[in-house]
Write a protein that holds these residues in place. Structure first.
Motif, short mmCIF file in Angstrom:
data_model
loop_
_atom_site.label_atom_id
_atom_site.label_comp_id
_atom_site.label_asym_id
_atom_site.label_seq_id
_atom_site.Cartn_x
_atom_site.Cartn_y
_atom_site.Cartn_z
N TYR A 242 -7.36 -0.53 -3.32
CA TYR A 242 -6.28 -1.75 -2.88
C TYR A 242 -7.15 -2.63 -2.27
CZ TYR A 242 -2.11 -3.71 -1.48
OH TYR A 242 -1.00 -4.42 -1.23
N HIS A 243 -6.97 -4.02 -2.71
CA HIS A 243 -7.68 -5.00 -2.01
C HIS A 243 -9.04 -4.90 -1.33
CE1 HIS A 243 -4.41 -7.82 -2.48
NE2 HIS A 243 -3.52 -6.92 -2.33
N GLY A 244 -9.69 -4.06 -2.08
CA GLY A 244 -11.04 -3.84 -1.46
C GLY A 244 -11.23 -2.71 -0.86
N TYR A 245 -10.23 -1.86 -0.32
CA TYR A 245 -10.27 -0.69 0.36
C TYR A 245 -9.94 0.41 -0.56
CZ TYR A 245 -9.23 -3.61 4.39
OH TYR A 245 -9.50 -4.51 5.52
N THR A 246 -10.72 1.31 -0.26
CA THR A 246 -10.52 2.80 -0.93
C THR A 246 -9.70 3.72 -0.08
OG1 THR A 246 -12.98 2.43 -1.93
CG2 THR A 246 -11.77 4.82 -1.97
N VAL A 247 -8.73 4.24 -0.64
CA VAL A 247 -7.85 5.28 -0.24
C VAL A 247 -8.26 6.58 -1.07
CG1 VAL A 247 -5.59 6.25 0.15
CG2 VAL A 247 -6.20 3.82 0.35
N ILE A 248 -8.96 7.62 -0.30
CA ILE A 248 -9.06 9.10 -0.97
C ILE A 248 -8.06 9.92 -0.79
CG2 ILE A 248 -10.88 10.92 -0.81
CD1 ILE A 248 -12.81 9.12 -0.11
N TYR A 249 -7.50 10.36 -1.98
CA TYR A 249 -6.57 11.42 -1.65
C TYR A 249 -6.91 12.44 -2.56
CZ TYR A 249 -4.77 9.59 -6.36
OH TYR A 249 -4.51 9.40 -7.54
N LYS A 250 -6.27 13.98 -2.37
CA LYS A 250 -6.41 14.96 -3.22
C LYS A 250 -5.20 15.54 -3.62
CE LYS A 250 -8.48 19.70 -2.46
NZ LYS A 250 -8.58 20.96 -1.44
N ILE A 251 -5.39 16.01 -4.95
CA ILE A 251 -4.28 16.61 -5.57
C ILE A 251 -3.92 18.06 -5.55
CG2 ILE A 251 -2.81 16.73 -7.47
CD1 ILE A 251 -4.49 14.49 -8.50
N GLU A 252 -3.18 18.37 -4.68
CA GLU A 252 -2.88 20.04 -4.56
C GLU A 252 -2.00 20.37 -5.37
OE1 GLU A 252 -2.89 21.09 -0.46
OE2 GLU A 252 -5.25 20.89 -0.17
N LEU B 202 0.93 -1.16 0.02
CA LEU B 202 0.18 -0.02 0.05
C LEU B 202 0.94 1.19 0.06
CD1 LEU B 202 -2.68 1.48 0.20
CD2 LEU B 202 -2.74 0.94 2.76
N ASN B 203 1.92 1.35 0.68
CA ASN B 203 2.69 2.47 0.99
C ASN B 203 3.58 2.74 -0.43
OD1 ASN B 203 2.28 3.42 3.49
ND2 ASN B 203 3.77 2.02 4.54
N LYS B 204 4.05 1.48 -1.18
CA LYS B 204 4.67 1.64 -2.60
C LYS B 204 3.68 2.20 -3.61
CE LYS B 204 7.34 -1.36 -3.45
NZ LYS B 204 8.05 -2.93 -3.88
N ARG B 205 2.31 2.05 -3.33
CA ARG B 205 1.37 2.44 -4.23
C ARG B 205 0.96 3.97 -4.20
NH1 ARG B 205 -3.15 -1.43 -6.65
NH2 ARG B 205 -1.91 -3.40 -7.13
N ILE B 206 1.19 4.31 -2.71
CA ILE B 206 0.97 5.84 -2.43
C ILE B 206 2.04 6.71 -2.94
CG2 ILE B 206 0.77 7.12 -0.43
CD1 ILE B 206 -1.07 5.24 0.89
N ASP B 207 3.32 5.90 -2.36
CA ASP B 207 4.41 6.86 -2.87
C ASP B 207 4.55 7.01 -4.40
OD1 ASP B 207 5.42 6.71 -0.32
OD2 ASP B 207 6.69 5.04 -0.44
N PRO C 138 -0.14 11.21 -10.22
CA PRO C 138 -1.00 11.66 -9.18
C PRO C 138 -2.65 11.34 -9.89
CG PRO C 138 0.09 13.60 -10.26
CD PRO C 138 0.89 12.30 -10.44
N LEU C 139 -2.72 11.45 -11.26
CA LEU C 139 -4.08 11.28 -11.76
C LEU C 139 -4.41 9.81 -12.33
CD1 LEU C 139 -4.05 14.57 -14.02
CD2 LEU C 139 -5.24 13.93 -11.90
N LYS C 140 -3.27 9.08 -11.77
CA LYS C 140 -3.56 7.54 -12.48
C LYS C 140 -4.97 6.79 -11.84
CE LYS C 140 -1.46 2.99 -11.83
NZ LYS C 140 -0.38 2.29 -11.59
N HIS C 141 -5.31 7.18 -10.46
CA HIS C 141 -6.57 6.49 -10.28
C HIS C 141 -8.03 7.36 -10.64
CE1 HIS C 141 -4.26 3.80 -8.26
NE2 HIS C 141 -3.45 4.68 -8.05
N ARG C 142 -8.92 6.81 -10.50
CA ARG C 142 -10.32 7.31 -10.88
C ARG C 142 -10.58 8.48 -10.15
NH1 ARG C 142 -14.49 2.69 -8.19
NH2 ARG C 142 -14.40 3.88 -6.31
N LYS C 143 -11.48 9.49 -10.55
CA LYS C 143 -12.03 10.57 -10.08
C LYS C 143 -12.60 9.85 -8.79
CE LYS C 143 -15.45 14.21 -10.64
NZ LYS C 143 -16.25 13.76 -9.62
#
Length: 90
Positions: free
Chosen positions: A65-75, A35-40, A46-51
């Protein structure tokens, strides 16, 4: 660009890892590392994942990732990792 993990995300991921660790400690470590590797990797793509389906804004994204949703914001100068959760029927 840098990545900033917000407290809500940190608390959520620690709960998930604690749950996994109860049954399989090595699986929890593997989950965390991948998970950390994907986040890094968001720094480079930064736009790789869906809106995000939870926000009406192109800057919010859902990393699945494995059924979990990580929400992130691009600034402009950073990527904020906001939350992690597993979808549930309520």
């Amino acid at each position: 660009m840098m990545i900033e993990k917000k407290p809500k995300y940190i608390y959520g991921v620690m709960n998930i890892l604690g749950f996994i660790k109860n049954d399989k400690p090595l699986a929890a470590k593997k989950f965390e590392n991948k998970l950390n590797k994907r986040i890094d990797n968001l720094i480079h793509f930064p736009l790789k994942h869906r809106k995000s389906i939870y926000f009406n804004d192109e800057n919010y994204r859902d990393l699945i990732y494995h059924g979990y949703t990580v929400i992130y914001k691009i600034e402009s100068e950073k990527i904020l990792i906001l939350d992690i959760f597993k979808w549930q029927v309520r």
